[in-house]
Scaffold this motif. Structure first.
Motif, PDB file in Angstrom:
ATOM      1  N   LEU A   4       0.845  -1.188   0.000  1.00 45.25           N
ATOM      2  CA  LEU A   4       0.000   0.000   0.000  1.00 45.25           C
ATOM      3  C   LEU A   4       0.879   1.237   0.000  1.00 45.25           C
ATOM      4  N   VAL A   5       0.578   2.165  -0.902  1.00 45.30           N
ATOM      5  CA  VAL A   5       1.347   3.403  -1.003  1.00 45.30           C
ATOM      6  C   VAL A   5       0.394   4.581  -0.931  1.00 45.30           C
ATOM      7  N   LEU A  20      -6.505  12.354   0.392  1.00 42.50           N
ATOM      8  CA  LEU A  20      -5.499  11.306   0.465  1.00 42.50           C
ATOM      9  C   LEU A  20      -5.834  10.201  -0.528  1.00 42.50           C
ATOM     10  N   SER A  21      -4.786   9.633  -1.102  1.00 45.04           N
ATOM     11  CA  SER A  21      -4.953   8.524  -2.029  1.00 45.04           C
ATOM     12  C   SER A  21      -4.081   7.362  -1.579  1.00 45.04           C
ATOM     13  N   CYS A  22      -4.517   6.167  -1.921  1.00 46.88           N
ATOM     14  CA  CYS A  22      -3.755   4.964  -1.586  1.00 46.88           C
ATOM     15  C   CYS A  22      -3.942   3.957  -2.707  1.00 46.88           C
ATOM     16  N   ALA A  23      -2.818   3.436  -3.193  1.00 47.77           N
ATOM     17  CA  ALA A  23      -2.864   2.435  -4.247  1.00 47.77           C
ATOM     18  C   ALA A  23      -2.327   1.110  -3.713  1.00 47.77           C
ATOM     19  N   ALA A  24      -3.082   0.061  -3.941  1.00 50.21           N
ATOM     20  CA  ALA A  24      -2.676  -1.276  -3.520  1.00 50.21           C
ATOM     21  C   ALA A  24      -2.107  -2.053  -4.701  1.00 50.21           C
ATOM     22  N   SER A  25      -1.125  -2.874  -4.412  1.00 50.36           N
ATOM     23  CA  SER A  25      -0.553  -3.764  -5.424  1.00 50.36           C
ATOM     24  C   SER A  25      -0.225  -5.102  -4.766  1.00 50.36           C
ATOM     25  N   GLY A  26       0.031  -6.093  -5.606  1.00 54.71           N
ATOM     26  CA  GLY A  26       0.302  -7.428  -5.087  1.00 54.71           C
ATOM     27  C   GLY A  26      -0.935  -8.290  -5.168  1.00 54.71           C
ATOM     28  N   SER A  27      -1.249  -8.982  -4.081  1.00 49.86           N
ATOM     29  CA  SER A  27      -2.385  -9.911  -4.049  1.00 49.86           C
ATOM     30  C   SER A  27      -3.693  -9.170  -3.778  1.00 49.86           C
ATOM     31  N   ILE A  28      -4.066  -8.300  -4.707  1.00 50.26           N
ATOM     32  CA  ILE A  28      -5.229  -7.438  -4.483  1.00 50.26           C
ATOM     33  C   ILE A  28      -6.534  -8.210  -4.506  1.00 50.26           C
ATOM     34  N   PHE A  29      -6.518  -9.441  -5.035  1.00 46.61           N
ATOM     35  CA  PHE A  29      -7.738 -10.245  -5.060  1.00 46.61           C
ATOM     36  C   PHE A  29      -8.205 -10.575  -3.648  1.00 46.61           C
ATOM     37  N   SER A  30      -7.263 -10.510  -2.687  1.00 50.84           N
ATOM     38  CA  SER A  30      -7.592 -10.857  -1.308  1.00 50.84           C
ATOM     39  C   SER A  30      -8.204  -9.694  -0.530  1.00 50.84           C
ATOM     40  N   PHE A  67     -15.493  13.929   6.442  1.00 50.84           N
ATOM     41  CA  PHE A  67     -14.627  13.083   5.623  1.00 50.84           C
ATOM     42  C   PHE A  67     -15.486  12.130   4.789  1.00 50.84           C
ATOM     43  N   THR A  68     -14.978  11.811   3.597  1.00 51.33           N
ATOM     44  CA  THR A  68     -15.646  10.851   2.732  1.00 51.33           C
ATOM     45  C   THR A  68     -14.634   9.862   2.203  1.00 51.33           C
ATOM     46  N   ILE A  69     -14.894   8.576   2.428  1.00 51.68           N
ATOM     47  CA  ILE A  69     -14.020   7.530   1.897  1.00 51.68           C
ATOM     48  C   ILE A  69     -14.660   6.973   0.630  1.00 51.68           C
ATOM     49  N   SER A  70     -13.828   6.693  -0.359  1.00 51.58           N
ATOM     50  CA  SER A  70     -14.310   6.100  -1.597  1.00 51.58           C
ATOM     51  C   SER A  70     -13.272   5.119  -2.108  1.00 51.58           C
ATOM     52  N   ARG A  71     -13.715   4.279  -3.020  1.00 48.43           N
ATOM     53  CA  ARG A  71     -12.840   3.199  -3.465  1.00 48.43           C
ATOM     54  C   ARG A  71     -13.060   2.944  -4.954  1.00 48.43           C
ATOM     55  N   ASP A  72     -11.977   2.651  -5.635  1.00 46.42           N
ATOM     56  CA  ASP A  72     -12.022   2.311  -7.055  1.00 46.42           C
ATOM     57  C   ASP A  72     -11.095   1.122  -7.245  1.00 46.42           C
ATOM     58  N   ASN A  73     -11.677  -0.062  -7.209  1.00 44.09           N
ATOM     59  CA  ASN A  73     -10.908  -1.310  -7.286  1.00 44.09           C
ATOM     60  C   ASN A  73      -9.835  -1.336  -6.200  1.00 44.09           C
ATOM     61  N   ALA A  74      -8.572  -1.263  -6.597  1.00 45.63           N
ATOM     62  CA  ALA A  74      -7.483  -1.394  -5.635  1.00 45.63           C
ATOM     63  C   ALA A  74      -6.953  -0.043  -5.156  1.00 45.63           C
ATOM     64  N   LYS A  75      -7.755   0.997  -5.326  1.00 48.47           N
ATOM     65  CA  LYS A  75      -7.375   2.314  -4.823  1.00 48.47           C
ATOM     66  C   LYS A  75      -8.444   2.803  -3.848  1.00 48.47           C
ATOM     67  N   VAL A  90      -0.461  11.160  11.549  1.00 49.94           N
ATOM     68  CA  VAL A  90      -0.026  10.334  10.431  1.00 49.94           C
ATOM     69  C   VAL A  90      -1.198   9.442  10.028  1.00 49.94           C
ATOM     70  N   TYR A  91      -1.528   9.492   8.767  1.00 52.00           N
ATOM     71  CA  TYR A  91      -2.657   8.725   8.239  1.00 52.00           C
ATOM     72  C   TYR A  91      -2.136   7.493   7.511  1.00 52.00           C
ATOM     73  N   TYR A  92      -2.702   6.346   7.880  1.00 49.41           N
ATOM     74  CA  TYR A  92      -2.267   5.070   7.321  1.00 49.41           C
ATOM     75  C   TYR A  92      -3.384   4.426   6.505  1.00 49.41           C
ATOM     76  N   CYS A  93      -3.035   3.961   5.337  1.00 49.54           N
ATOM     77  CA  CYS A  93      -3.946   3.190   4.509  1.00 49.54           C
ATOM     78  C   CYS A  93      -3.870   1.734   4.963  1.00 49.54           C
ATOM     79  N   THR A  94      -5.019   1.060   4.970  1.00 52.45           N
ATOM     80  CA  THR A  94      -5.048  -0.341   5.391  1.00 52.45           C
ATOM     81  C   THR A  94      -5.880  -1.176   4.423  1.00 52.45           C
ATOM     82  N   SER A  95      -5.626  -2.460   4.447  1.00 55.66           N
ATOM     83  CA  SER A  95      -6.433  -3.379   3.654  1.00 55.66           C
ATOM     84  C   SER A  95      -6.444  -4.745   4.306  1.00 55.66           C
ATOM     85  N   GLY A  96      -7.453  -5.559   3.924  1.00 55.43           N
ATOM     86  CA  GLY A  96      -7.517  -6.894   4.471  1.00 55.43           C
ATOM     87  C   GLY A  96      -8.787  -7.604   4.072  1.00 55.43           C
TER      88      GLY A  96
END
Length: 114
Positions: A4-5, A20-30, A67-75, A90-96
């Protein structure tokens, strides 16, 4: 593994906005849930907002309506309006696969001046 970046942090005056933006890479299917946490100086890390793959969202009471959170596939994005000095941290992006984060980004600093 998921990487996550984050980007988009910075310095803003109270009442201003940041995105803020966050892009995920790797095993994004999970990835089912993506979100944002923050940690202010001297405080514990706390949840800011979550969004799942179906688009359902969850917000901390302190940011609801601002605040508004939104998502576009792996972002994932966090639009922050009407910022307050208490939003500094400090703001951290998370996934799981669930609401409990499995992967964390490196963090991006948000500073709100009064």
């Amino acid at each position: 593994q998921v990487q996550l970046v984050e980007s988009g942090g910075g310095l803003v005056q109270a009442g201003g906005s940041l995105r803020l933006s966050c892009a995920a890479s790797g095993s994004i299917f999970s990835i089912i849930v993506m979100g944002w946490y923050r940690q202010a100086p001297g405080k514990q890390r706390e949840l800011v907002a979550l969004v799942n793959s179906g688009g359902s969202t969850n917000y901390a009471d302190s940011v609801k309506g601002r605040f508004t959170i939104s998502r576009d596939n792996a972002k994932v994005y966090l639009q922050m309006n009407s910022l307050k000095p208490d939003d500094t941290g400090v703001y951290y992006c998370t996934s799981g696969p669930s609401t409990a984060p499995r992967y964390w980004g490196q963090g991006t600093q948000v500073t709100v001046s009064s």
